[in-house]
Design a protein around this motif. Structure first.
Motif, short mmCIF file in Angstrom:
data_model
loop_
_atom_site.label_atom_id
_atom_site.label_comp_id
_atom_site.label_asym_id
_atom_site.label_seq_id
_atom_site.Cartn_x
_atom_site.Cartn_y
_atom_site.Cartn_z
N SER A 44 0.81 -1.22 0.00
CA SER A 44 0.00 0.00 0.00
C SER A 44 0.84 1.26 0.00
O SER A 44 0.40 2.31 -0.48
CB SER A 44 -0.93 0.00 1.22
N GLU B 38 1.51 2.04 -3.62
CA GLU B 38 0.35 2.34 -4.46
C GLU B 38 0.09 3.84 -4.54
O GLU B 38 -0.33 4.35 -5.59
CB GLU B 38 -0.88 1.61 -3.93
N ARG C 278 2.29 5.30 -7.13
CA ARG C 278 1.85 4.95 -8.48
C ARG C 278 0.64 5.80 -8.89
O ARG C 278 0.50 6.18 -10.06
CB ARG C 278 1.51 3.47 -8.56
#
Length: 304
Positions: free
Chosen positions: A193, A196, A199
């Motif tokens: 996480s 993420e 990203r």
């Protein structure tokens, strides 16, 4: 006039102060004390057995050649002398050996940290065909004795024109299977996480690796730095098959050559052990500086 006592009503909103548990006092029985004494005595004996050779090494380096021959394992020289160190620095190529070892060690350490981190992150996070097979091959390389690869290393270096050069000394040591294994396992302990969010902000795989994940892997990186520094500084077999020029001799090859009696007559115990004592200083300093940060996984995985 009489004053009647006023009852104090406790405030219901005030938090109740928890009562501290009574301190427990540990009572030592005679049997427990005897066990502790025996335990510490055994640990002291084991520690003495472990460090005694190093103490002999340092003490012998300050002895004369005759005294080292007559009493090689005493810890206190009868006559302190720096003759071995003077002979080592004035009549041998010890400074050149040290410079070559320093050059190789610095480049190998920096390169190995970068490449094993990249490989470990790719095996831990990137999804591609054959990833499990590649990791299995990496683990399999760890089981191969290094001496088995000496002749293939020589043949490859000679065929590529890298034999007897700094490139031939450095390039084959830039990647280490154990380092890839350590970094892969550490990257897998970091929550996905955390990556993420980067990203979502548009960061690519390398940007996520370099700016987000790698700073969190500091404990594993320090472990790789120490292992790489120690391994390349103390490497001998690879340098035997990759070089032959005296100008490229490293400390390990040079100290090994002292056994041939090239500096003077006698057993030369003080000279050899003086060189060995100096060789241990950089590795010992590196370990003492970073020992508290070796593989402290909680420090890297929980910070984000």
């Amino acid at each position: 006039m009489t004053i009647e006592p006023v009852a104090v009503v406790p405030d219901a909103a005030a938090p109740a102060v928890p009562e501290l548990p009574p301190k427990s006092t540990r009572r030592w029985t005679g049997k427990a004390i005897t066990g502790q004494v025996l335990l510490y005595a055994m640990l002291s004996v084991l520690a003495l057995i472990y460090i005694y050779p190093f103490l002999v090494q340092v003490a012998t380096s300050f002895k004369s050649d005759a005294e080292a021959t007559a009493d090689p394992i005493s810890l206190i020289p009868q006559t302190w002398t720096l003759a071995a160190y003077e002979l080592l620095f004035t009549r041998s190529d010890f400074p050149l050996w040290s410079m070559n070892s320093a050059i190789v060690t610095i480049f190998v350490t920096l390169g190995r940290v970068f490449f094993v981190s990249l490989a470990g992150y790719a095996l831990a996070r990137l999804q591609f065909r054959g990833r499990a097979l590649i990791f299995a091959l990496v683990v399999g390389v760890m089981a191969v004795p290094g001496v088995v690869l000496l002749i293939p290393k020589f043949l490859v270096l000679n065929q590529l024109g890298l034999y007897d050069s700094y490139a031939g000394m450095i390039l084959p040591l830039l990647v280490d299977a154990a380092g890839v294994f350590i970094m892969k396992n550490f990257f897998e302990s970091i929550p996905v996480s955390i990556e993420e969010q980067a990203r979502i902000d548009g960061a690519g795989p390398f940007r996520v690796f370099w700016s987000v994940v790698l700073p969190m892997a500091r404990p594993a990186l320090i472990t790789i730095i120490i292992l790489s520094f120690q391994g390349s500084w103390n490497e001998l077999n690879h340098f035997i098959v990759s070089t032959q020029s005296p100008e490229l001799t490293t400390l390990t090859k040079g100290v090994a050559s002292l056994a041939s009696g090239q500096l003077s007559q006698g057993n030369q115990f003080p000279i050899k052990l003086a060189a060995a004592a100096i060789m241990t200083i950089p590795v010992a300093v590196m370990f003492l500086v970073f020992q508290k940060r070796i593989l402290n996984t909680a420090e890297g995985a929980l910070k984000g």
